[in-house]
Design a protein around this motif. Sequence first.
Motif, PDB file in Angstrom:
ATOM      1  N   LYS A  74      -5.124   9.992 -18.806  1.00 50.58           N
ATOM      2  CA  LYS A  74      -3.838  10.341 -18.179  1.00 50.58           C
ATOM      3  C   LYS A  74      -4.067  10.941 -16.801  1.00 50.58           C
ATOM      4  O   LYS A  74      -3.347  10.648 -15.847  1.00 50.58           O
ATOM      5  N   SER A  75      -5.083  11.784 -16.703  1.00 50.44           N
ATOM      6  CA  SER A  75      -5.345  12.468 -15.436  1.00 50.44           C
ATOM      7  C   SER A  75      -5.864  11.497 -14.383  1.00 50.44           C
ATOM      8  O   SER A  75      -5.522  11.615 -13.209  1.00 50.44           O
ATOM      9  N   VAL A  76      -6.702  10.536 -14.805  1.00 49.78           N
ATOM     10  CA  VAL A  76      -7.200   9.549 -13.842  1.00 49.78           C
ATOM     11  C   VAL A  76      -6.025   8.707 -13.323  1.00 49.78           C
ATOM     12  O   VAL A  76      -5.966   8.371 -12.144  1.00 49.78           O
ATOM     13  N   ALA A  77      -5.081   8.391 -14.199  1.00 55.43           N
ATOM     14  CA  ALA A  77      -3.897   7.632 -13.769  1.00 55.43           C
ATOM     15  C   ALA A  77      -3.121   8.436 -12.726  1.00 55.43           C
ATOM     16  O   ALA A  77      -2.718   7.916 -11.685  1.00 55.43           O
ATOM     17  N   ARG A  78      -2.934   9.693 -13.014  1.00 52.52           N
ATOM     18  CA  ARG A  78      -2.194  10.568 -12.082  1.00 52.52           C
ATOM     19  C   ARG A  78      -2.921  10.639 -10.744  1.00 52.52           C
ATOM     20  O   ARG A  78      -2.328  10.499  -9.687  1.00 52.52           O
ATOM     21  N   LEU A  79      -4.228  10.824 -10.817  1.00 52.03           N
ATOM     22  CA  LEU A  79      -5.034  10.971  -9.603  1.00 52.03           C
ATOM     23  C   LEU A  79      -4.999   9.717  -8.736  1.00 52.03           C
ATOM     24  O   LEU A  79      -4.926   9.801  -7.511  1.00 52.03           O
ATOM     25  N   THR A  80      -5.049   8.544  -9.372  1.00 52.32           N
ATOM     26  CA  THR A  80      -5.115   7.307  -8.594  1.00 52.32           C
ATOM     27  C   THR A  80      -3.728   6.711  -8.339  1.00 52.32           C
ATOM     28  O   THR A  80      -3.620   5.629  -7.768  1.00 52.32           O
ATOM     29  N   GLY A  81      -2.695   7.386  -8.791  1.00 54.49           N
ATOM     30  CA  GLY A  81      -1.336   6.883  -8.602  1.00 54.49           C
ATOM     31  C   GLY A  81      -1.120   5.581  -9.353  1.00 54.49           C
ATOM     32  O   GLY A  81      -0.349   4.731  -8.933  1.00 54.49           O
ATOM     33  N   SER A  82      -1.817   5.424 -10.487  1.00 54.07           N
ATOM     34  CA  SER A  82      -1.697   4.186 -11.256  1.00 54.07           C
ATOM     35  C   SER A  82      -0.688   4.353 -12.378  1.00 54.07           C
ATOM     36  O   SER A  82      -0.407   5.464 -12.820  1.00 54.07           O
TER      37      SER A  82
END
Length: 302
Positions: free
Chosen positions: A67-75
């Motif tokens: 979830k955090s990687v999605a948030r970070l990459t705007g995905s």
Amino acid sequence: MTQEITSGFPMAGAPRFESIDAVRQGLAGVDYLADEGISGVVYLADRLAKPVLVEGPAGTGKTELAKSVARLTGSRLIRLQCYEGLDESKALYEWNYKKQLLRIQADAGQSWEQLEEDIFSEEFLLPRPLLEAIRSPEPVVLLVDEVDRVELETEALLLEILSEYQVSIPELGTVRATQIPLVFLTSNNTRELSEALKRRCLYLHIDYPQLERERAIIETRVPGISKALADQVARIVRSIRTLDLKKDPSVSETLDWARTLVVLGVESIDVEQARDTLHILLKYQTDIERASKELSGVQAPD
Ligand SMILES: Nc1ncnc2c1ncn2[C@@H]1O[C@H](COP(=O)(O)OP(=O)(O)OP(=O)(O)O)[C@@H](O)[C@H]1O
Ligand SMILES: [Mg+2]
């Protein structure tokens, strides 16, 4: 009628991260505190276009990482929650039978060939998470959560998709990804995953964090907590984890405990308060008793 819906192999695209440290800092910016190991695997997953298989005890931040990687990459985060009995129709796609039936009834005059072409078209397709992730024009983080719960056949299906990044729909053709999604598979290790799936993935084991990192996680995730209390909570939890318990306290339970103490207005934990609130941290009566004794400095019986 079979056609290529998109052509060409998926492109790895521009790297999402500049360095391992950029991953760590970026994740900290969205309140996920990763160590070197976690950031390193995320960095490599992007560079090598490989899925990450994340294992480790409950509540250590496996799901939250995706979830955090999605948030970070705007995905866009697309999640496939696995469970026993999950099959293709829920993971990949299914046809909207109800709608197809209605169309058949309405178009009774059409030839079967015409009708068939009509009802097996995009309009009647119900895409499920895997197909959604493959087709998405926007960047995607695909989270296949608790993959150890599915049967071997479904695991094989996943493997096929994750090696080719394409899906074949007999009536429509092959759908190829135009961009490779970042994929996270999480597992609680309730069963061994196939060698083939493991081979395809980068492996990441997330264990309970070191003292420093757990303290930082508490400070980040529990608004209003003092440094001193965060430190105390992290230390007590750490010592409780060294006991021989049925179920060690997870990071999420540590956070629940810290939040409870803040709500109760506790500034510094004494033995009494710790014992009164241990049920937030531990979920077995025998574990609670053992930890209480330890906290009071009395040795628990073997
Ligand atoms: N590194 C971290 N940084 C910030 N918060 C964290 C971190 N690790 C865990 N957490 C917190 O712990 C909670 C639980 O994490 P998560 O749900 O991802 O655990 P999990 O490993 O997926 O557990 P399960 O195996 O039970 O599904 C998160 O909501 C988050 O608040
Ligand atoms: Mg999880």
